[in-house]
Design a protein around this motif. Sequence first.
Motif, mmCIF file in Angstrom:
data_model
loop_
_atom_site.group_PDB
_atom_site.id
_atom_site.type_symbol
_atom_site.label_atom_id
_atom_site.label_comp_id
_atom_site.label_asym_id
_atom_site.label_seq_id
_atom_site.Cartn_x
_atom_site.Cartn_y
_atom_site.Cartn_z
ATOM 1 N N HIS A 67 0.865 -1.184 0.000
ATOM 2 C CA HIS A 67 0.000 0.000 0.000
ATOM 3 C C HIS A 67 0.903 1.237 0.000
ATOM 4 C CE1 HIS A 67 0.509 0.658 4.343
ATOM 5 N NE2 HIS A 67 0.286 -0.640 4.501
ATOM 6 N N SER A 116 -5.920 -2.518 -5.786
ATOM 7 C CA SER A 116 -7.193 -3.017 -5.280
ATOM 8 C C SER A 116 -7.276 -2.658 -3.801
ATOM 9 C CB SER A 116 -7.299 -4.528 -5.474
ATOM 10 O OG SER A 116 -6.239 -5.182 -4.809
ATOM 11 N N TRP A 117 -8.502 -2.544 -3.315
ATOM 12 C CA TRP A 117 -8.700 -2.254 -1.897
ATOM 13 C C TRP A 117 -8.462 -3.518 -1.104
ATOM 14 C CZ3 TRP A 117 -8.637 2.514 -0.329
ATOM 15 C CH2 TRP A 117 -9.035 3.517 -1.209
ATOM 16 N N ASN A 118 -7.743 -3.381 -0.001
ATOM 17 C CA ASN A 118 -7.377 -4.525 0.818
ATOM 18 C C ASN A 118 -7.935 -4.319 2.222
ATOM 19 O OD1 ASN A 118 -6.171 -6.581 2.237
ATOM 20 N ND2 ASN A 118 -4.101 -6.155 1.525
ATOM 21 N N ASP A 119 -8.854 -5.195 2.611
ATOM 22 C CA ASP A 119 -9.416 -5.094 3.966
ATOM 23 C C ASP A 119 -8.827 -6.148 4.895
ATOM 24 O OD1 ASP A 119 -10.580 -7.340 2.908
ATOM 25 O OD2 ASP A 119 -12.655 -6.718 3.286
ATOM 26 N N GLU A 120 -7.783 -6.846 4.442
ATOM 27 C CA GLU A 120 -7.178 -7.898 5.248
ATOM 28 C C GLU A 120 -6.103 -7.368 6.199
ATOM 29 O OE1 GLU A 120 -5.802 -10.952 2.616
ATOM 30 O OE2 GLU A 120 -7.744 -11.096 1.626
ATOM 31 N N PRO A 150 -7.743 1.070 8.809
ATOM 32 C CA PRO A 150 -8.664 1.454 7.743
ATOM 33 C C PRO A 150 -8.324 0.731 6.431
ATOM 34 C CG PRO A 150 -7.127 3.231 8.241
ATOM 35 C CD PRO A 150 -6.896 2.158 9.244
ATOM 36 N N LEU A 151 -9.304 0.704 5.546
ATOM 37 C CA LEU A 151 -9.150 0.098 4.231
ATOM 38 C C LEU A 151 -7.958 0.723 3.509
ATOM 39 C CD1 LEU A 151 -10.946 -2.018 2.848
ATOM 40 C CD2 LEU A 151 -12.118 -0.153 1.702
ATOM 41 N N LYS A 152 -7.122 -0.100 2.888
ATOM 42 C CA LYS A 152 -5.933 0.403 2.206
ATOM 43 C C LYS A 152 -5.921 -0.087 0.763
ATOM 44 C CE LYS A 152 -2.962 0.766 6.226
ATOM 45 N NZ LYS A 152 -3.614 0.201 7.365
ATOM 46 N N ARG A 153 -5.479 0.794 -0.141
ATOM 47 C CA ARG A 153 -5.316 0.422 -1.540
ATOM 48 C C ARG A 153 -3.936 -0.211 -1.690
ATOM 49 N NH1 ARG A 153 -7.696 1.709 -6.453
ATOM 50 N NH2 ARG A 153 -9.094 3.179 -5.463
ATOM 51 N N THR A 154 -3.907 -1.434 -2.194
ATOM 52 C CA THR A 154 -2.654 -2.151 -2.395
ATOM 53 C C THR A 154 -2.279 -2.098 -3.871
ATOM 54 O OG1 THR A 154 -3.112 -3.620 -0.537
ATOM 55 C CG2 THR A 154 -1.499 -4.390 -2.141
#
Length: 141
Positions: free
Chosen positions: A42, A80-84, A88-92
């Motif tokens: 990210h 892509s958005w990474n919620d893992e 907070p949600l991060k764009r990887t």
Amino acid sequence: MRTDRQPRCRCRVGPASFEVRARVERFAEPAVLLLLAERPSHGYEVAESLEGLLDEGRVDFGNLYRLLRSLEAEGLVSSSWNDEVPGPLKRTYELTPEGAALLEAWAASLRTAMGRIDALLQRHDVITSRIEEIQKREEQS
């Protein structure tokens, strides 16, 4: 990608004294591509890694995210958005095959530049005593 302004190439700081900053234009681009080739990351991770790789101080996040968006628009990276990950949600961001090809082109170009730089430095080292003689003339005047 630095936030502090430094001389672009060279500046005089005193009599017969210069500050020179040898730099490669757009070096942040191959650095980002390299980091993403090592592993998807990210933006904040890329920024932290860039600080160590570029050795130019704190990374300007605005410039970094503009570069990442530009690379993505050209199909060189994908995101892509990474919620893992915690928080907070991060764009990887991840390198694409096109991005890998560009990184290889950068590496080839940098190797060529490194060869030219090495040749110049070798010639310089051969004439070091001549340079010292020239500098002594200035001191004697």
